[in-house]
Design a protein around this motif. Structure first.
Motif, short mmCIF file in Angstrom:
data_model
loop_
_atom_site.label_atom_id
_atom_site.label_comp_id
_atom_site.label_asym_id
_atom_site.label_seq_id
_atom_site.Cartn_x
_atom_site.Cartn_y
_atom_site.Cartn_z
N GLN A 97 13.19 -33.90 15.05
CA GLN A 97 14.53 -33.55 15.45
C GLN A 97 14.68 -32.08 14.31
N ALA A 98 14.24 -32.19 13.20
CA ALA A 98 14.36 -31.33 12.13
C ALA A 98 13.72 -29.96 12.80
N SER A 99 12.50 -30.25 13.44
CA SER A 99 11.59 -29.07 14.04
C SER A 99 12.65 -28.45 15.17
N VAL A 100 13.30 -29.21 15.85
CA VAL A 100 14.03 -28.64 16.81
C VAL A 100 15.05 -27.71 16.26
N LEU A 101 15.85 -28.25 15.64
CA LEU A 101 16.87 -27.56 14.82
C LEU A 101 16.37 -26.36 14.02
N ARG A 102 15.41 -26.40 13.49
CA ARG A 102 14.79 -25.18 12.92
C ARG A 102 14.42 -24.26 13.94
N ALA A 103 13.83 -24.62 15.08
CA ALA A 103 13.63 -23.66 16.00
C ALA A 103 14.72 -22.93 16.77
N LEU A 104 15.80 -23.67 16.62
CA LEU A 104 17.15 -23.26 17.16
C LEU A 104 17.98 -22.32 16.13
N GLY A 105 17.42 -22.21 14.70
CA GLY A 105 17.95 -21.23 13.98
C GLY A 105 19.13 -22.05 13.44
N ALA A 106 19.16 -23.43 13.35
CA ALA A 106 20.43 -24.20 12.78
C ALA A 106 20.33 -24.57 11.38
N GLY A 107 19.10 -24.20 10.61
CA GLY A 107 18.92 -24.75 9.28
C GLY A 107 20.11 -23.70 8.29
N ARG A 108 20.61 -24.50 7.33
CA ARG A 108 21.70 -23.93 6.73
C ARG A 108 21.61 -23.86 4.89
#
Length: 343
Positions: A97-108
């Motif tokens: 799930q972290a890889s999905v969020l990272r691909a979406l540019g959602a890292g903060r």
């Protein structure tokens, strides 16, 4: 200009999935710590078999071998195995799930701040809150928005220590440790204080973790939490005005780090944080650039609360309980000084 924007529907959905995974992982990890730390085995005493539970160097006999103790042993063994399997499965789900969020540019949240907060959370440090600029990540998570980069830019992590009680950090093996030792061991071994009694740790990249606390009243009063946890450890710096943030209700949420992984964060109620920032912006002893940034961040969070967190009003009983220094910072009804046009 400091601003915020609502999360896209895909990011919002994927973030909700991560929150659910994080909650499941937290419950499973809490069960491991509470019920499955240590070992349970049969040991021979005077030619008889006894069931012993060993945890943190302490052995406790649960009684001689019997139907009852065999059931206890079987339940512990199976429970520990199932708990470990569930943690491994959740770890993999979180990684994906972290890889999905990272691909979406959602890292903060910056990685050093994230690793520090996770290290502290693993020791159940309920008396420490994130304040300063990094608290914005908690507020955007609560409201389902994203702050602009100029709003969240910072090179340090400010951690407010509630010094009314002495902080204790105890690892799973039962050993006590200090704040500096914990962060060096679990975050980055290059973190060091500048000198004895310093309140901050700095690593080789110049990132700072600062520990602060309210200034005592009277100033000479020695609070239990002001003492370093071990010799040479950091000592939280006393700062006037922080008593409002220590006394404020806390909000706890999950934020995402730069890689999309979950991070627990505890911060003051965003209303108190915003009004404290407004109060700071009016302090004549504060540097002008900092006052300007304080004011902008205060207005940003006030607008966030008014538009996205209606369950946290700036009125009613909450206002009656506010200290007068902060009450003066509350925007008057009908005032549009801090509200921008919708275009």
């Amino acid at each position: 200009m400091m601003r915020f924007s609502e999360l896209g529907s895909r990011v919002a959905r994927e973030r909700i999935d991560m929150v659910q995974l994080w909650n499941a992982w937290s419950e499973t990890e809490s069960l491991r710590r509470h019920s499955f730390l240590g070992s349970m085995n049969w040991e021979t005493r005077n030619a008889r078999h006894y069931l012993y539970r060993r945890r943190v160097g302490v052995a406790k006999s649960l009684g001689p071998r019997s139907t009852e103790t065999e059931e206890i042993f079987a339940a512990f063994t199976e429970g520990k195995r199932a708990n470990a399997e569930r943690l491994r499965a959740l770890n993999e789900e979180i990684r994906v799930q972290a890889s999905v969020l990272r691909a979406l540019g959602a890292g903060r949240l910056p990685l050093m701040a994230a690793r520090t907060l996770r290290a502290l959370q693993s020791h159940r440090t309920d008396s420490i809150r994130t304040v300063g600029t990094n608290a914005l990540y908690a507020y955007e998570a609560l409201a389902g928005v994203t702050f602009s980069r100029d709003s969240t830019a910072t090179g340090d992590l400010d951690l407010l220590v509630d010094d009314r009680n002495r902080l204790q950090l105890v690892s799973e093996d039962g050993k006590r440790t200090g704040l500096g030792s914990l962060i060096q061991k679990k975050v980055d071994r290059t973190f060091r204080p500048r000198g004895p009694g310093d309140f901050r740790l700095i690593n080789d990249q110049g990132y700072m973790v600062e520990f602060i606390r309210p200034q005592s009243r009277p100033m000479h009063r020695r609070m239990p939490g002001a003492e370093p946890l071990e010799k040479g450890d950091v000592e939280p710096a006393p700062i006037f005005g922080l008593q409002w943030l220590v006394n404020a209700p806390a909000v706890e949420t999950m934020v995402l780090d730069e890689r999309g992984f979950p991070v627990p964060m505890k911060a003051p109620d965003p209303r108190y944080w915003a009004l404290h920032k407004s109060w700071l912006s009016n302090r004549p002893d504060r540097a002008s650039p900092m006052r300007s940034r304080d004011r902008q961040q205060s207005e940003l969070v006030m607008r966030l609360v008014q538009e996205h967190l209606p369950h946290l009003p700036f009125d009613g009983e909450w206002m009656a309980g506010m200290p007068k220094e902060l009450r003066r910072m509350v925007p008057e009804k009908g005032s549009d000084d801090s509200i921008e046009p919708p275009w």
